[in-house]
Design a protein around this motif. Structure first.
Motif, PDB file in Angstrom:
ATOM      1  N   ALA A 151       0.827  -1.205   0.000  1.00 26.21           N
ATOM      2  CA  ALA A 151       0.000   0.000   0.000  1.00 26.21           C
ATOM      3  C   ALA A 151       0.863   1.258   0.000  1.00 26.21           C
ATOM      4  O   ALA A 151       0.413   2.324  -0.422  1.00 26.21           O
ATOM      5  CB  ALA A 151      -0.927   0.007   1.211  1.00 26.21           C
ATOM      6  N   LEU A 152       2.103   1.136   0.480  1.00 25.04           N
ATOM      7  CA  LEU A 152       3.039   2.260   0.514  1.00 25.04           C
ATOM      8  C   LEU A 152       4.162   2.024  -0.485  1.00 25.04           C
ATOM      9  O   LEU A 152       4.684   0.908  -0.586  1.00 25.04           O
ATOM     10  CB  LEU A 152       3.639   2.426   1.915  1.00 25.04           C
ATOM     11  CG  LEU A 152       2.670   2.574   3.090  1.00 25.04           C
ATOM     12  CD1 LEU A 152       3.453   2.706   4.388  1.00 25.04           C
ATOM     13  CD2 LEU A 152       1.762   3.774   2.892  1.00 25.04           C
ATOM     14  N   ARG A 153       4.523   3.072  -1.200  1.00 18.60           N
ATOM     15  CA  ARG A 153       5.588   2.962  -2.188  1.00 18.60           C
ATOM     16  C   ARG A 153       6.418   4.237  -2.186  1.00 18.60           C
ATOM     17  O   ARG A 153       5.869   5.341  -2.323  1.00 18.60           O
ATOM     18  CB  ARG A 153       4.958   2.749  -3.565  1.00 18.60           C
ATOM     19  CG  ARG A 153       5.916   2.355  -4.636  1.00 18.60           C
ATOM     20  CD  ARG A 153       5.144   1.777  -5.819  1.00 18.60           C
ATOM     21  NE  ARG A 153       5.129   2.662  -6.971  1.00 18.60           N
ATOM     22  CZ  ARG A 153       4.040   3.114  -7.572  1.00 18.60           C
ATOM     23  NH1 ARG A 153       2.848   2.799  -7.113  1.00 18.60           N
ATOM     24  NH2 ARG A 153       4.122   3.883  -8.622  1.00 18.60           N
ATOM     25  N   ALA A 154       7.721   4.116  -1.983  1.00 19.98           N
ATOM     26  CA  ALA A 154       8.619   5.261  -2.034  1.00 19.98           C
ATOM     27  C   ALA A 154       9.224   5.356  -3.426  1.00 19.98           C
ATOM     28  O   ALA A 154       9.715   4.365  -3.969  1.00 19.98           O
ATOM     29  CB  ALA A 154       9.720   5.126  -0.985  1.00 19.98           C
ATOM     30  N   VAL A 155       9.180   6.552  -3.996  1.00 22.73           N
ATOM     31  CA  VAL A 155       9.681   6.764  -5.353  1.00 22.73           C
ATOM     32  C   VAL A 155      10.634   7.953  -5.336  1.00 22.73           C
ATOM     33  O   VAL A 155      10.286   9.029  -4.850  1.00 22.73           O
ATOM     34  CB  VAL A 155       8.526   7.050  -6.339  1.00 22.73           C
ATOM     35  CG1 VAL A 155       9.072   7.374  -7.714  1.00 22.73           C
ATOM     36  CG2 VAL A 155       7.573   5.873  -6.399  1.00 22.73           C
ATOM     37  N   CYS A 156      11.833   7.749  -5.837  1.00 22.56           N
ATOM     38  CA  CYS A 156      12.793   8.843  -5.982  1.00 22.56           C
ATOM     39  C   CYS A 156      12.853   9.179  -7.471  1.00 22.56           C
ATOM     40  O   CYS A 156      13.388   8.409  -8.268  1.00 22.56           O
ATOM     41  CB  CYS A 156      14.164   8.446  -5.457  1.00 22.56           C
ATOM     42  SG  CYS A 156      15.318   9.838  -5.304  1.00 22.56           S
ATOM     43  N   ALA A 157      12.262  10.319  -7.839  1.00 22.43           N
ATOM     44  CA  ALA A 157      12.132  10.659  -9.254  1.00 22.43           C
ATOM     45  C   ALA A 157      12.177  12.158  -9.445  1.00 22.43           C
ATOM     46  O   ALA A 157      11.891  12.927  -8.521  1.00 22.43           O
ATOM     47  CB  ALA A 157      10.819  10.105  -9.803  1.00 22.43           C
ATOM     48  N   ASP A 158      12.541  12.582 -10.658  1.00 23.36           N
ATOM     49  CA  ASP A 158      12.519  14.012 -10.951  1.00 23.36           C
ATOM     50  C   ASP A 158      11.085  14.445 -11.254  1.00 23.36           C
ATOM     51  O   ASP A 158      10.164  13.618 -11.339  1.00 23.36           O
ATOM     52  CB  ASP A 158      13.465  14.362 -12.101  1.00 23.36           C
ATOM     53  CG  ASP A 158      13.137  13.642 -13.407  1.00 23.36           C
ATOM     54  OD1 ASP A 158      11.959  13.285 -13.619  1.00 23.36           O
ATOM     55  OD2 ASP A 158      14.058  13.444 -14.220  1.00 23.36           O
ATOM     56  N   ASP A 159      10.884  15.748 -11.432  1.00 21.52           N
ATOM     57  CA  ASP A 159       9.527  16.279 -11.604  1.00 21.52           C
ATOM     58  C   ASP A 159       8.843  15.721 -12.844  1.00 21.52           C
ATOM     59  O   ASP A 159       7.638  15.439 -12.822  1.00 21.52           O
ATOM     60  CB  ASP A 159       9.574  17.809 -11.675  1.00 21.52           C
ATOM     61  CG  ASP A 159       9.972  18.440 -10.346  1.00 21.52           C
ATOM     62  OD1 ASP A 159       9.896  17.745  -9.313  1.00 21.52           O
ATOM     63  OD2 ASP A 159      10.352  19.628 -10.341  1.00 21.52           O
ATOM     64  N   THR A 160       9.588  15.543 -13.924  1.00 18.91           N
ATOM     65  CA  THR A 160       9.004  15.033 -15.164  1.00 18.91           C
ATOM     66  C   THR A 160       8.488  13.614 -14.990  1.00 18.91           C
ATOM     67  O   THR A 160       7.368  13.276 -15.384  1.00 18.91           O
ATOM     68  CB  THR A 160      10.033  15.084 -16.308  1.00 18.91           C
ATOM     69  OG1 THR A 160      10.455  16.437 -16.507  1.00 18.91           O
ATOM     70  CG2 THR A 160       9.437  14.548 -17.597  1.00 18.91           C
ATOM     71  N   GLU A 161       9.302  12.743 -14.385  1.00 16.56           N
ATOM     72  CA  GLU A 161       8.908  11.356 -14.172  1.00 16.56           C
ATOM     73  C   GLU A 161       7.751  11.268 -13.184  1.00 16.56           C
ATOM     74  O   GLU A 161       6.824  10.478 -13.374  1.00 16.56           O
ATOM     75  CB  GLU A 161      10.095  10.537 -13.662  1.00 16.56           C
ATOM     76  CG  GLU A 161       9.787   9.081 -13.308  1.00 16.56           C
ATOM     77  CD  GLU A 161       9.309   8.240 -14.488  1.00 16.56           C
ATOM     78  OE1 GLU A 161       8.850   7.115 -14.247  1.00 16.56           O
ATOM     79  OE2 GLU A 161       9.388   8.701 -15.646  1.00 16.56           O
TER      80      GLU A 161
END
Length: 279
Positions: A151-161
């Motif tokens: 249910a929880l997901r951490a995402v390290c991404a730039d603004d476009t992605e």
């Protein structure tokens, strides 16, 4: 520049509290200098699981919404903090445990009620997204690691992605009217903040009352057809993602071999209209 974001799927949360307990395990009695002071054993809920019940017996559902710090791009707490709260380059909002000492008023600066007051340490505290672990090379914070349903997901991404993910997964933010640009996004948030209309279709056939599978049920508001569905093998139907206090709706039922039926209702909150009997 890549930044950390948290995606929370309300539909997948089962209120197991593993995220809450893992946060306690990481922070209670543990001092992380430069990041945060020890969390109190009781009282604080740095990830607070809110609950919402919708409908009436026997058509009821319950949903759960984990609610941490939103790590906002335009965080009101930063503006109110006199320099004691900052946003890191990776998007994580941090409270300096030394500079923020004694600033109890900061708990009122957050529109999401995500800041807690530590009476013993005399300091405001909140979710740090386990920044101390991420800085050590961890790929995810403890709450994400502990969630058994994803249910929880951490995402390290730039603004476009992140913008692409936001659109593709139909994500939402809490309190968009606050205009804080949160870095925490929700999926299936309608389960928590929208309404449904549901019910059942049945008929008396040769003296036997039975549910009707495959009846076409249409939802209208005024003269506008909003959507339609077919009843399942229990004769049940459900229209979801409707706004509270959104006015009058009409439900039309059609089934070959039976006269059409129609029900009108005023929607204030989720509504189980019961059984519609086809004559």
């Amino acid at each position: 520049m890549k930044k950390w974001h948290l995606i929370i799927d309300v539909e997948k949360c089962v209120d197991c509290n593993n995220c809450f307990m893992s946060c306690k395990d990481e922070h209670v009695d543990n001092d992380w200098p430069g990041y945060t002071r020890p969390q109190p054993r009781h009282g604080h809920r740095w990830i607070n699981i809110m609950r919402a019940e919708r409908g009436q017996y026997p058509l009821v559902d319950v949903s759960y919404r984990p609610t941490p710090c939103m790590h906002c791009e335009d965080a009101p707490c930063i503006h109110a903090s006199k320099g004691s709260i900052t946003k890191r380059a990776d998007g994580i909002v941090m409270i300096d445990p030394v500079k923020a000492k004694g600033q109890q008023e900061l708990i009122n600066a957050c529109p999401y009620q995500a800041i807690w007051w530590n009476q013993e340490q005399d300091v405001p505290q909140k979710c740090t997204l386990c920044a101390h672990l991420l800085d050590q090379g961890w790929k995810q914070p403890r709450c994400v690691q502990a969630c058994p349903t994803s249910a929880l997901r951490a995402v390290c991404a730039d603004d476009t992605e992140m913008s692409r993910i936001y659109t593709a997964e139909k994500l939402e933010v809490l309190k968009p009217e606050a205009n804080t640009q949160p870095s925490v996004f929700y999926k299936n948030l309608y389960r928590f903040n929208k309404c449904f209309i549901g019910g059942s279709i049945a008929a008396n056939q040769k003296g036997i009352v039975d549910c009707i599978e495959g009846a076409k049920v249409t939802l209208l508001q005024g003269k506008d057809k909003l959507t339609e569905t077919l009843t399942d093998n229990f004769g049940d139907f459900k229209f979801d993602q409707l706004a509270e206090n959104s006015g009058k709706y009409v439900i039309q039922v059609q089934m070959p071999g039976f006269p059409a039926a129609e029900v009108t209702l005023e929607l204030t909150s989720s509504k189980n209209i019961g059984t519609i009997y086809l004559s």
